[in-house]
Design a protein around this motif. Structure first.
Motif, PDB file in Angstrom:
ATOM      1  N   ARG A 135       0.854  -1.197   0.000  1.00 18.56           N
ATOM      2  CA  ARG A 135       0.000   0.000   0.000  1.00 18.56           C
ATOM      3  C   ARG A 135       0.888   1.245   0.000  1.00 18.56           C
ATOM      4  NH1 ARG A 135      -2.242   3.821   3.449  1.00 18.56           N
ATOM      5  NH2 ARG A 135      -4.458   4.328   3.063  1.00 18.56           N
ATOM      6  N   THR A 181      -5.293  13.379  -3.236  1.00 19.05           N
ATOM      7  CA  THR A 181      -4.650  12.204  -2.638  1.00 19.05           C
ATOM      8  C   THR A 181      -5.008  10.954  -3.437  1.00 19.05           C
ATOM      9  OG1 THR A 181      -4.810  13.197  -0.433  1.00 19.05           O
ATOM     10  CG2 THR A 181      -4.401  10.828  -0.540  1.00 19.05           C
ATOM     11  N   VAL A 212      -4.391   6.654  -3.282  1.00 19.91           N
ATOM     12  CA  VAL A 212      -3.940   5.524  -2.469  1.00 19.91           C
ATOM     13  C   VAL A 212      -4.020   4.250  -3.309  1.00 19.91           C
ATOM     14  CG1 VAL A 212      -4.297   4.156  -0.383  1.00 19.91           C
ATOM     15  CG2 VAL A 212      -4.737   6.625  -0.348  1.00 19.91           C
ATOM     16  N   GLU A 241      -3.478   0.111  -3.490  1.00 14.70           N
ATOM     17  CA  GLU A 241      -3.392  -1.119  -2.706  1.00 14.70           C
ATOM     18  C   GLU A 241      -3.318  -2.304  -3.667  1.00 14.70           C
ATOM     19  OE1 GLU A 241      -6.437  -1.658   0.190  1.00 14.70           O
ATOM     20  OE2 GLU A 241      -5.739  -0.022   1.485  1.00 14.70           O
ATOM     21  N   GLU A 288       0.539   5.722  -0.410  1.00 18.06           N
ATOM     22  CA  GLU A 288      -0.331   6.895  -0.486  1.00 18.06           C
ATOM     23  C   GLU A 288       0.454   8.074  -1.056  1.00 18.06           C
ATOM     24  OE1 GLU A 288      -2.950   9.819   2.479  1.00 18.06           O
ATOM     25  OE2 GLU A 288      -2.247   7.859   3.165  1.00 18.06           O
ATOM     26  N   THR A 312       4.506   1.202  -5.850  1.00 17.25           N
ATOM     27  CA  THR A 312       3.703   0.232  -5.099  1.00 17.25           C
ATOM     28  C   THR A 312       3.971  -1.186  -5.590  1.00 17.25           C
ATOM     29  OG1 THR A 312       1.968   1.927  -4.960  1.00 17.25           O
ATOM     30  CG2 THR A 312       1.370  -0.304  -4.290  1.00 17.25           C
TER      31      THR A 312
END
Length: 287
Positions: free
Chosen positions: A10, A19, A21, A23, A12, A137
């Protein structure tokens, strides 16, 4: 390097535009399957993301999600179309001069379509930033798979050492087993008061030794241990090869158990089955 199919990552990203994010999570799967949950503005990125997964991964069910929250404070400046506003005002003055209006509210002019507008965010730039964060990521995700894979490798090697110990136990017990069986046969003939010459006794012992001989199975178990170590050392997407080796281990341990005429050897055969099953469960997680 050995890679696990189970992992999670994860990240951010906070920027002026808002923003984002990312995952990424994965579980066991025979083949590579990718699933995406992306906001509407980013769905066009899915083919690019799928291709990057395909280049980096071999197996696993991978779920990738993006949560995007725009920054309201980052909305672009208002832009006034002065020419259109003047045209609307002149038209309103003309209508008023003919007695058809009591006056024009300036806010009504601003509400006229096209008179005022807000600059739209540069989505190409935002997608570039978000995609760069995805790459980071994905790097974290692969690192997590590698870390878990290293742990799995250590556990498998520990079980291989356990199998080697059991093989040594059985090898050490075999002379005593043959001796015990020889004495048992002699005792039975003595009880039955049957005289048996040395040649006949040796023939009986040879036939029995052939039935209970597990030297071939022990040799193959040692060979499988060596081959499994080679596969682990080579690394890469070796899950299927390791699974095949577990089938070979099972075959030899089953034969060993079926030939056992001694409680110690039977116990070793059971312990082999336990160790092999533990390895098989861990190998199910390997890419």
């Amino acid at each position: 390097m050995i890679y696990s199919m189970t992992a999670f990552a994860r990240r951010e990203l906070k920027a002026d535009w808002g923003t984002a994010v990312w995952e990424i999570r994965s579980v066991n799967q025979r083949f590579l399957e990718t699933y995406f949950r992306l906001p509407e503005h980013f769905k066009s990125m899915e083919p690019v993301l799928r291709e990057r997964f395909r280049k980096q991964l071999q197996r696993g069910k991978v779920e990738c999600s993006l949560r995007f929250v725009a920054n309201d404070a980052a909305v672009g400046k208002l832009s006034l179309n002065e020419d259109l506003a003047k045209q609307v005002m002149h038209a309103a003055d003309w209508v008023q001069s003919h007695g058809q209006s009591a006056g024009v509210n300036p806010l009504d002019v601003l509400r006229w379509p096209g008179v005022i507008s807000a600059e739209e965010a540069d989505m190409d730039s935002i997608q570039g930033d978000v995609l760069a964060e995805f790459d980071l990521t994905l790097t974290d995700f692969i690192a997590a798979r590698a870390t878990e894979g290293t742990n799995l490798k250590a556990m498998i090697e520990q079980r291989l050492d356990g199998i080697n110990v059991e093989v040594e136990k059985v090898t050490a017990h075999m002379p005593d087993v043959i001796k015990w069986q020889r004495e048992k046969i002699q005792a039975r003939f003595e009880e039955a008061k049957i005289e048996l010459d040395a040649t006949r006794l040796e023939q009986e012992m040879v036939m029995l030794a052939q039935k209970v001989d597990v030297a071939e199975e022990l040799d193959r178990l040692l060979s499988h241990i060596g081959e499994t170590h080679k596969i682990l050392k080579k690394g890469g997407a070796v899950g299927r090869r390791l699974d095949f080796m577990m089938q070979e281990f099972n075959r030899e341990s089953n034969t060993l158990g079926s030939k056992s005429i001694n409680t110690d050897i039977t116990q070793s055969a059971v312990e082999l089955k336990v160790l092999i099953e533990q390895m098989r469960e861990q190998i199910a997680n390997i890419e």
